[in-house]
Motif scaffolding. Sequence first.
Motif, PDB file in Angstrom:
ATOM      1  N   LEU A 113       0.839  -1.209   0.000  1.00 47.91           N
ATOM      2  CA  LEU A 113       0.000   0.000   0.000  1.00 47.91           C
ATOM      3  C   LEU A 113       0.869   1.252   0.000  1.00 47.91           C
ATOM      4  O   LEU A 113       0.595   2.209  -0.733  1.00 47.91           O
ATOM      5  CB  LEU A 113      -0.928  -0.002   1.215  1.00 47.91           C
ATOM      6  N   TYR A 114       1.905   1.255   0.823  1.00 48.04           N
ATOM      7  CA  TYR A 114       2.808   2.408   0.859  1.00 48.04           C
ATOM      8  C   TYR A 114       3.563   2.550  -0.456  1.00 48.04           C
ATOM      9  O   TYR A 114       3.834   3.671  -0.902  1.00 48.04           O
ATOM     10  CB  TYR A 114       3.791   2.274   2.026  1.00 48.04           C
ATOM     11  N   ILE A 115       3.909   1.428  -1.082  1.00 43.12           N
ATOM     12  CA  ILE A 115       4.586   1.491  -2.374  1.00 43.12           C
ATOM     13  C   ILE A 115       3.658   2.026  -3.451  1.00 43.12           C
ATOM     14  O   ILE A 115       4.009   2.920  -4.227  1.00 43.12           O
ATOM     15  CB  ILE A 115       5.113   0.094  -2.770  1.00 43.12           C
ATOM     16  N   ALA A 116       2.439   1.480  -3.497  1.00 42.33           N
ATOM     17  CA  ALA A 116       1.506   1.803  -4.581  1.00 42.33           C
ATOM     18  C   ALA A 116       0.894   3.185  -4.458  1.00 42.33           C
ATOM     19  O   ALA A 116       0.694   3.875  -5.465  1.00 42.33           O
ATOM     20  CB  ALA A 116       0.395   0.752  -4.631  1.00 42.33           C
ATOM     21  N   LEU A 117       0.589   3.616  -3.227  1.00 38.67           N
ATOM     22  CA  LEU A 117      -0.186   4.840  -3.041  1.00 38.67           C
ATOM     23  C   LEU A 117       0.620   6.000  -2.475  1.00 38.67           C
ATOM     24  O   LEU A 117       0.157   7.138  -2.540  1.00 38.67           O
ATOM     25  CB  LEU A 117      -1.387   4.559  -2.117  1.00 38.67           C
ATOM     26  N   CYS A 118       1.795   5.706  -1.918  1.00 36.80           N
ATOM     27  CA  CYS A 118       2.619   6.773  -1.328  1.00 36.80           C
ATOM     28  C   CYS A 118       3.983   6.901  -1.993  1.00 36.80           C
ATOM     29  O   CYS A 118       4.822   7.678  -1.525  1.00 36.80           O
ATOM     30  CB  CYS A 118       2.808   6.533   0.172  1.00 36.80           C
ATOM     31  N   ASP A 119       4.214   6.129  -3.067  1.00 38.58           N
ATOM     32  CA  ASP A 119       5.466   6.213  -3.824  1.00 38.58           C
ATOM     33  C   ASP A 119       6.706   5.984  -2.957  1.00 38.58           C
ATOM     34  O   ASP A 119       7.724   6.659  -3.123  1.00 38.58           O
ATOM     35  CB  ASP A 119       5.575   7.555  -4.548  1.00 38.58           C
ATOM     36  N   GLN A 120       6.626   5.033  -2.045  1.00 38.85           N
ATOM     37  CA  GLN A 120       7.772   4.699  -1.206  1.00 38.85           C
ATOM     38  C   GLN A 120       8.580   3.571  -1.839  1.00 38.85           C
ATOM     39  O   GLN A 120       8.026   2.710  -2.529  1.00 38.85           O
ATOM     40  CB  GLN A 120       7.288   4.263   0.184  1.00 38.85           C
ATOM     41  N   ASN A 121       9.901   3.590  -1.593  1.00 42.38           N
ATOM     42  CA  ASN A 121      10.705   2.465  -2.055  1.00 42.38           C
ATOM     43  C   ASN A 121      10.525   1.288  -1.111  1.00 42.38           C
ATOM     44  O   ASN A 121       9.818   1.383  -0.096  1.00 42.38           O
ATOM     45  CB  ASN A 121      12.183   2.858  -2.182  1.00 42.38           C
ATOM     46  N   LEU A 122      11.158   0.175  -1.426  1.00 43.09           N
ATOM     47  CA  LEU A 122      10.909  -1.056  -0.679  1.00 43.09           C
ATOM     48  C   LEU A 122      11.307  -0.928   0.783  1.00 43.09           C
ATOM     49  O   LEU A 122      10.538  -1.303   1.684  1.00 43.09           O
ATOM     50  CB  LEU A 122      11.661  -2.217  -1.340  1.00 43.09           C
ATOM     51  N   SER A 123      12.491  -0.403   1.063  1.00 39.95           N
ATOM     52  CA  SER A 123      12.950  -0.304   2.453  1.00 39.95           C
ATOM     53  C   SER A 123      12.084   0.655   3.257  1.00 39.95           C
ATOM     54  O   SER A 123      11.723   0.367   4.407  1.00 39.95           O
ATOM     55  CB  SER A 123      14.415   0.131   2.488  1.00 39.95           C
ATOM     56  N   SER A 124      11.733   1.797   2.670  1.00 38.19           N
ATOM     57  CA  SER A 124      10.879   2.757   3.372  1.00 38.19           C
ATOM     58  C   SER A 124       9.495   2.179   3.621  1.00 38.19           C
ATOM     59  O   SER A 124       8.903   2.393   4.686  1.00 38.19           O
ATOM     60  CB  SER A 124      10.765   4.050   2.567  1.00 38.19           C
ATOM     61  N   ALA A 125       8.962   1.458   2.629  1.00 41.19           N
ATOM     62  CA  ALA A 125       7.635   0.857   2.784  1.00 41.19           C
ATOM     63  C   ALA A 125       7.620  -0.170   3.911  1.00 41.19           C
ATOM     64  O   ALA A 125       6.664  -0.230   4.701  1.00 41.19           O
ATOM     65  CB  ALA A 125       7.195   0.221   1.473  1.00 41.19           C
ATOM     66  N   LEU A 126       8.665  -0.985   4.004  1.00 44.79           N
ATOM     67  CA  LEU A 126       8.749  -1.966   5.092  1.00 44.79           C
ATOM     68  C   LEU A 126       8.847  -1.272   6.446  1.00 44.79           C
ATOM     69  O   LEU A 126       8.204  -1.699   7.415  1.00 44.79           O
ATOM     70  CB  LEU A 126       9.956  -2.877   4.876  1.00 44.79           C
ATOM     71  N   SER A 127       9.617  -0.199   6.518  1.00 43.09           N
ATOM     72  CA  SER A 127       9.734   0.543   7.777  1.00 43.09           C
ATOM     73  C   SER A 127       8.399   1.154   8.183  1.00 43.09           C
ATOM     74  O   SER A 127       8.009   1.109   9.357  1.00 43.09           O
ATOM     75  CB  SER A 127      10.786   1.653   7.632  1.00 43.09           C
ATOM     76  N   LEU A 128       7.680   1.715   7.211  1.00 42.96           N
ATOM     77  CA  LEU A 128       6.375   2.309   7.504  1.00 42.96           C
ATOM     78  C   LEU A 128       5.372   1.239   7.918  1.00 42.96           C
ATOM     79  O   LEU A 128       4.518   1.476   8.788  1.00 42.96           O
ATOM     80  CB  LEU A 128       5.863   3.066   6.280  1.00 42.96           C
ATOM     81  N   ALA A 129       5.442   0.065   7.296  1.00 47.39           N
ATOM     82  CA  ALA A 129       4.536  -1.017   7.671  1.00 47.39           C
ATOM     83  C   ALA A 129       4.790  -1.466   9.106  1.00 47.39           C
ATOM     84  O   ALA A 129       3.839  -1.688   9.878  1.00 47.39           O
ATOM     85  CB  ALA A 129       4.700  -2.188   6.711  1.00 47.39           C
ATOM     86  N   MET A 130       6.066  -1.593   9.499  1.00 44.28           N
ATOM     87  CA  MET A 130       6.384  -1.970  10.869  1.00 44.28           C
ATOM     88  C   MET A 130       5.955  -0.872  11.842  1.00 44.28           C
ATOM     89  O   MET A 130       5.476  -1.152  12.943  1.00 44.28           O
ATOM     90  CB  MET A 130       7.887  -2.233  11.001  1.00 44.28           C
ATOM     91  N   ASP A 131       6.099   0.382  11.421  1.00 38.23           N
ATOM     92  CA  ASP A 131       5.657   1.493  12.253  1.00 38.23           C
ATOM     93  C   ASP A 131       4.140   1.486  12.414  1.00 38.23           C
ATOM     94  O   ASP A 131       3.614   1.848  13.465  1.00 38.23           O
ATOM     95  CB  ASP A 131       6.122   2.814  11.638  1.00 38.23           C
ATOM     96  N   THR A 132       3.443   1.056  11.373  1.00 38.69           N
ATOM     97  CA  THR A 132       1.985   0.951  11.451  1.00 38.69           C
ATOM     98  C   THR A 132       1.574  -0.098  12.473  1.00 38.69           C
ATOM     99  O   THR A 132       0.641   0.118  13.253  1.00 38.69           O
ATOM    100  CB  THR A 132       1.396   0.606  10.069  1.00 38.69           C
TER     101      THR A 132
END
Length: 255
Positions: free
Chosen positions: A133-152
């Motif tokens: 979701l972070y990759i598709a809708l927030c234009d995050q790269n893979l590492s940032s998306a994983l960090s945001l998912a863990m933060d979620t």
Amino acid sequence: MPKLKPILLESILSTSRFPRWWILAILQAGAFSAVGQLVRPQSLNHISAMWLVLVMAVLPPLTIRLWQDIEAYKFINNPDKPRHNFKSQSVSGIGLILMTVFVVLLARWIFPFWPLHTLVFAVTASTAGLSLLYIALCDQNLSSALSLAMDTWNKRISFAGAAAAILIVAHGISYALVHRVLGDLYLIREFSVSGHSATIWLLLAAVVVLIAYLSAILNCFVVLLFLDTINRKKDPETVRQELPALIVSPAGNKI
């Protein structure tokens, strides 16, 4: 946590207006089902490994395209709607699902007791879903998306838990797709009399359409829920930045 009833109602109404979402959703459900069936250490051979690689290459672009289409509907009257780099996001999505499949394979190899590896699958796949979701809708790269998912998971466990619950429902729909639809096709192939029955084919088509519709609703619901969550998260920060700062004058008055 946002009110779920209005989001669910909006998901149902909007999905009914866009049958093209049904097509993407049924393809996504089929690919998701194939991943679940193929990610088994005891049955993974050269042929199934080739099919698994093919499905892993197809699933992320399908999902990203569907989610971005839903996002475009949500922001149809917004001139500031974000533009996405579909190719780079698809590459990140493929890398994400590759990592997820590796973790699930490892879990099924270490934990033969099915409730344990099912729990690992649910947590891992929901984290991958949040990352996508972070990759598709927030234009995050893979590492940032994983960090945001863990933060979620850490800060918004209610939303992450909702994503996990939605994933479990999606897994149930995918299970029905494999074991019901394909099972009906097998019976039709075995019994030539049934294969010529229009009723059987109509029932089969109805099941496929129903699965496509429910899958599209689930996708729309999770995207709208995600967009609502991140927008509400941004709003208080924007409000605080826009509030004028109070300056204390030499006379002691606030201006």
